[in-house]
Design a protein around this motif. Sequence first.
Motif, PDB file in Angstrom:
ATOM      1  N   CYS A 370       0.828  -1.217   0.000  1.00  0.00           N
ATOM      2  CA  CYS A 370       0.000   0.000   0.000  1.00  0.00           C
ATOM      3  C   CYS A 370       0.856   1.259   0.000  1.00  0.00           C
ATOM      4  O   CYS A 370       0.600   2.216  -0.718  1.00  0.00           O
ATOM      5  N   MET A 371       1.890   1.271   0.847  1.00  0.00           N
ATOM      6  CA  MET A 371       2.684   2.484   0.998  1.00  0.00           C
ATOM      7  C   MET A 371       3.448   2.814  -0.278  1.00  0.00           C
ATOM      8  O   MET A 371       3.663   3.977  -0.603  1.00  0.00           O
ATOM      9  N   HIS A 373       2.364   2.365  -3.157  1.00  0.00           N
ATOM     10  CA  HIS A 373       1.429   2.998  -4.075  1.00  0.00           C
ATOM     11  C   HIS A 373       1.305   4.496  -3.814  1.00  0.00           C
ATOM     12  O   HIS A 373       0.840   5.244  -4.650  1.00  0.00           O
ATOM     13  N   LEU A 374       1.723   4.906  -2.629  1.00  0.00           N
ATOM     14  CA  LEU A 374       1.702   6.344  -2.331  1.00  0.00           C
ATOM     15  C   LEU A 374       3.027   7.013  -2.719  1.00  0.00           C
ATOM     16  O   LEU A 374       3.172   8.219  -2.606  1.00  0.00           O
ATOM     17  N   ASP A 399      -2.905  -2.977  -9.655  1.00  0.00           N
ATOM     18  CA  ASP A 399      -4.074  -2.100  -9.645  1.00  0.00           C
ATOM     19  C   ASP A 399      -4.627  -1.980  -8.241  1.00  0.00           C
ATOM     20  O   ASP A 399      -5.826  -2.107  -8.004  1.00  0.00           O
ATOM     21  N   GLY A 400      -3.751  -1.752  -7.308  1.00  0.00           N
ATOM     22  CA  GLY A 400      -4.204  -1.617  -5.932  1.00  0.00           C
ATOM     23  C   GLY A 400      -4.457  -3.001  -5.391  1.00  0.00           C
ATOM     24  O   GLY A 400      -5.191  -3.783  -5.972  1.00  0.00           O
ATOM     25  N   GLY A 401      -3.794  -3.330  -4.319  1.00  0.00           N
ATOM     26  CA  GLY A 401      -3.912  -4.706  -3.870  1.00  0.00           C
ATOM     27  C   GLY A 401      -4.552  -4.819  -2.518  1.00  0.00           C
ATOM     28  O   GLY A 401      -5.061  -3.855  -1.955  1.00  0.00           O
ATOM     29  N   ILE A 402      -4.507  -6.041  -2.031  1.00  0.00           N
ATOM     30  CA  ILE A 402      -4.965  -6.295  -0.686  1.00  0.00           C
ATOM     31  C   ILE A 402      -3.832  -5.900   0.243  1.00  0.00           C
ATOM     32  O   ILE A 402      -2.672  -6.129  -0.059  1.00  0.00           O
ATOM     33  N   CYS A 403      -4.183  -5.337   1.363  1.00  0.00           N
ATOM     34  CA  CYS A 403      -3.158  -4.987   2.348  1.00  0.00           C
ATOM     35  C   CYS A 403      -2.556  -6.280   2.916  1.00  0.00           C
ATOM     36  O   CYS A 403      -3.212  -7.310   2.970  1.00  0.00           O
ATOM     37  N   PRO A 407      -0.545  -3.829   9.179  1.00  0.00           N
ATOM     38  CA  PRO A 407      -1.107  -2.656   9.859  1.00  0.00           C
ATOM     39  C   PRO A 407      -2.205  -3.029  10.852  1.00  0.00           C
ATOM     40  O   PRO A 407      -2.280  -2.448  11.935  1.00  0.00           O
ATOM     41  N   LEU A 562       7.352   4.209   3.341  1.00  0.00           N
ATOM     42  CA  LEU A 562       6.788   5.041   4.397  1.00  0.00           C
ATOM     43  C   LEU A 562       7.862   5.954   5.000  1.00  0.00           C
ATOM     44  O   LEU A 562       7.620   7.134   5.249  1.00  0.00           O
TER      45      LEU A 562
END
Lengths: 599, 111
Positions: A370-371, A373-374, A399-403, A407, A562
Amino acid sequence: MKYDPFVIPFCLGAIILAFVLIYKYFSWIFALNKTDKHKILKGIFSVRIFKAIKEVFLESLLHRKVFRVNPMLGYMHMSLAFGWLLLILGGTIESKVHSLKMFNTPYEPIFFKFFNHDISMFSGAEEFKFVMDLLLLFVLSGVSLAFIKRFYSKLFGMKKTTKLKIGDWMALTALWFIFPLRFFAESFTSGIYHNGGFLTGTAGNFFASFLPLENLTYIAWWAYSIALGAFFIALPFSRYMHIFTEVVLIFLRNFGIKSTKEYNSFSEFEIHSCSRCGICLDKCQLLTAARIKDTQAVYFLQSIRYNNLKEGKAFDCMLCGKCQEFCPVAIDLNNIRISKRMEFASGNNNFDYLIPKIEKTAPIIYFAGCMTHLTPTIKIAMESIFKESKTDYLFLDKDGGICCGRPLMLAGEILNAQKLIEKNVKLIKELGAKTLVTSCPICLKVFKEDYELDIEIVHHTQFILKLAEAGKIKLNKSDLNVVYHDPCELGRGSGIYDEPRTLINKVGNLKSISQEKELSLCCGSSLAGIQLNSVQKELVRIDTLKALEKNNPDCILTACPLCKKTLAKDSSIDVKDISELVWNGITESKIVELTQNSN
Amino acid sequence: MKNFGFSLSKDRQIDFDKSDKRIMDFVKIEEPTFNICIACGTCTATCSAGNFTEMNLRKMITLIKRGEITGVRAELSKCMLCGKCSLACPRGVNTRNVIFKINQALEKYSL
Ligand code: SF4
Ligand code: SF4
Ligand code: SF4
Ligand code: SF4
């Protein structure tokens, strides 16, 4: 039988202590799960027991790890623990040699000089006197240091010393009195009967010159016995519980019992093994930078012990792992923190909507996280490197995944994290890949620890290094002076310190900094700091940047999206992920090649 | 009628008798940054769960503030707590803790 009523406080204390300890340890061991109990049974009859004994000697008696962090503190702990043990052993031998009996009353070695006024008759008595006085001096030096530390902790390289509870005060006061009282009791006796060594003998003669020793001697022995008894009774309710618990803990660990993310009776052994040495205090940036004074490992464990853990204390922590790294008892502080957060977590997730679709697969799967992707530049660099090296890869979360689930876990939502992990594990297993590469150390840690995948799991720095070493990409060394920020989850969390450094040295000039590797600082944005406010996070961030920017490097490198995003917020110096610098180098050399070709 | 690609919203108003502000009151105190949300929607745009479902944090915060809390539990159960929203939020709302605290409120009031 040698007896005098003054031994009663000592005996009573010792008996109560023995009962309490046996009761506690057995009930904790009883509460362990079946596999762990089985491990104990197997361990007792194996060679592991010798390893455990050696470790007990090195850590519980000599306090090797405390020495390493702080020699002065190490000496203090050693002189008290090892010195006291030797004093007991020495006394036991002395009394047995003297009485020529295998068994004598258990208190006789402790009060030997009271019961045996004339000890010159047995051979070696002089040597014994000397050794016993030397040992007493050794312990007394430790007591004086402990006394000084209470009021002047800076001498021990510590900015802070831990705050005490009532039980601690009782035990501490008793402990401070025990050895000086022994010194007085033995000296006074020697003043009358001349049975002391170089220390107690000399002191005895001195006291005899002006004190009415006939009256004082008996009082001193009473006081010594009372101090011992009081210490024993206060011990289970004080920090000194660690003396015995650490020994048991070392054995259990050597038998293969490990801490888990769920609180159990092994955690009880761990929290009672904390000596409140306070080493974890100065290591915590939440104290040194963010001025949160009550949340450090030592206070956190203390709250669990006294059953008054508040949510704030469980959550004011970045799980950066620094305290754990330096804890001389090696308590798994992160796991305990997570397990306690679980008590405050109340989420009830339903991830049924996640239906993984597999369209294709490849031997290598890339999970950006996720991070990442940012921080799209890392993503771009990684994809370019994959293509450049002609790696057959699948970008799993393109295309954006599962975390990854970490976290949730860091927030104490263990059960919900497990739901996510199950989904991911199923997907990854179905893909049948050989290697899983990730750009995010947070994902890396959970993949390695909780996924139970039997494929290779690597961080992208490790992967790129392998590509370079196999000649699949050609790195280009720039003349940039760079410093490297070890991400907590990659360094202390996963033990990966060297590969990123080797890689950096191939693309730039790595300059070392004071706070690196195990000592590295946290960027402040750790996902575990879920309840820290923005000011606190900022204070940590600035603190870390100060260390990184110190020698004014051309670039600050890190290996975590991050960290990069966080540090870049306030840094006056360029902050990059290693993969970006690698890719920059490759493109630059290509441009050079192209221009040379066109000329 | 010709379809212009948009429609008029139906007339609606908040029914104060039905509005339940317990979650809001709880979260407001426990995570004060809840108050500074401007409903910009950045969190929703970046949301990991939003890639797969209709999960919408902005809407949820707004509904909780209005006291319209039916459906909050189901919506929130989709959140992976990944933290992208926290990093993206231009107002510095600690969205992860907002979600954590909403969950606590749901539990506390058995909603
Ligand atoms: S947690 Fe470890 S470092 Fe901290 S006080 Fe306890 S024993 Fe010392
Ligand atoms: S894990 Fe880090 S933030 Fe948490 S108490 Fe230890 S040193 Fe402090
Ligand atoms: S991004 Fe922040 S301010 Fe915008 S809607 Fe989400 S929480 Fe509110
Ligand atoms: S933490 Fe939850 S709401 Fe925020 S981006 Fe991740 S999935 Fe979406």
